[in-house]
Design an enzyme around this catalytic site. Sequence first.
Site, PDB file in Angstrom:
ATOM      1  N   TYR A 138      -6.170   6.624   4.073  1.00  0.00           N
ATOM      2  CA  TYR A 138      -6.327   5.588   3.051  1.00  0.00           C
ATOM      3  C   TYR A 138      -5.626   4.289   3.462  1.00  0.00           C
ATOM      4  CZ  TYR A 138      -5.321   2.449  -0.601  1.00  0.00           C
ATOM      5  OH  TYR A 138      -5.183   1.274  -1.277  1.00  0.00           O
ATOM      6  N   ASP A 172      -9.127   6.014  -2.152  1.00  0.00           N
ATOM      7  CA  ASP A 172      -8.017   6.589  -2.910  1.00  0.00           C
ATOM      8  C   ASP A 172      -8.598   7.278  -4.145  1.00  0.00           C
ATOM      9  OD1 ASP A 172      -8.857   4.507  -4.439  1.00  0.00           O
ATOM     10  OD2 ASP A 172      -6.861   3.858  -5.005  1.00  0.00           O
ATOM     11  N   GLU A 204       0.814  -1.204   0.000  1.00  0.00           N
ATOM     12  CA  GLU A 204       0.000   0.000   0.000  1.00  0.00           C
ATOM     13  C   GLU A 204       0.855   1.265   0.000  1.00  0.00           C
ATOM     14  OE1 GLU A 204      -2.964   0.207  -0.734  1.00  0.00           O
ATOM     15  OE2 GLU A 204      -3.511  -1.903  -0.575  1.00  0.00           O
TER      16      GLU A 204
END
Length: 449
Positions: free
Chosen positions: A121, A139, A38
């Site tokens: 996020y 996102d 991520e």
Amino acid sequence: MTEAAQYFSRELLAWYRANKRDLPWRMNRDPYRIWVSEVMLQQTRVDTVIPYYNRFMDKFPTAAALAAAPEEEVLKCWEGLGYYSRARNLQAGAQEVAERHGGVVPDNKELVSALRGVGPYTTGAIMSIAFNRPEPAVDGNVMRVLSRYFCLEEDIAKPATRVGIEKLAASLIPDGAAGDFNQGLMELGALVCTPKSPGCLTCPVMAHCEGRAAGKEHVLPIKTKAKPPRPERRLAALVIGTGAHEGKILVRQRPDTGLLARMWELPHVLDPQQSDTVKKKGRGAKAKAAEQAELMAESAGSVAAALPPAAVREMQMDALCRTLAAEEKLLVRPTGWWGEAEHVFSHIVWDVQVYRADYGFVLDEETDEFAYAGVGVGRGASQAAAETAAAYEPNGADREAAGLFGDAAVSGDHAAEALPSNYRWIGPEDMRELAFPNVFLRLLREYWI
DNA sequence: AATCCGTGGAA
DNA sequence: TTTCCAAGGAT
């Protein structure tokens, strides 16, 4: 929940499970692996990330391994990926996990969110994908997909809009399927509901898409334009070693904070000519572009193709010499233009003009002044070099080093001990250890070809 | 809220 | 060629 919303959640989840890509971070649900992926994927495309991810996981397979690694190695592993604070923050986060959570990423939203470099996020992504917790992970993809599907016309560039979309996204998560649903949302954005030409005809939720129904799929999402990057001309020195440093060149490490923190680079300065112009005139975008173009000459892509006009070269060499002496206490003597490169950041665009330079100064025993090796003040040195050398006030280490070199110094060697502490002489082999931003990688590879 | 943080691919 | 912008976060 509306009919259209239920339809969306159900169909998207089914579509994702049938169509998801086989990606290295989908091998298992190890929260550390999810976390690393991520962070790498922030503002970065999947195809770009994959090779970096594989190398990174190979080298730092656990949070403990990452926590224990030298930062230099972590940065080197990130070299070329950009946004380097991500790498340093990720390692800081891994150290928090190692020290405070026994090396295990906690199944706890507040604790995950508190980790360095983990924002709203990434918190949602880790909690939902690794632990299947019903947290939204909003996102750019998600904002685009939901803006279109629900025909939302808020500006997605505004932080407040993301907060609103987070609430909507949370309400859409099907029971027990947070991870797959969130990934499905992003997968749809990446593969079908793309920014420029959305593939509505293959979209699993097209039937109830309000944006498409309104004929606005090409207009949504609404997003205000970003400011164009400001141009900066940088003058760089390709300082070529002699004597003990034959075959090496001089590089420096950047400061701990700010742009390209702790990365290595050729020594360079902001062209003072340019900064004056910017301050006094406040040029518009067109003038900036014109000025930039004027100095780019007719480059053919190769680093060593173009030659700025001779007068400009002289001024830039003079400025480079004086500024490096003033700002860095680094005495070099530019000898000629070597090449150029452009480097585009999010907010700045560098036009880097690179000059070959000699390094080295010796103590002239007759005048007790420092002079450039092999040239000497008043014996053919360029005026700027002569002046900076003459004005240089040697410290004890310089004197000692100059003395140590003795005859070698006169023959072109130099006082190595006088280098500022963030400078190093390196050969091609040292490139394997030090992390450089791409612009300098390109230049150095060109030099060592 | 606005700005600072890289890089490369696609259209 | 230019423009956009990609699984954002910190300040």
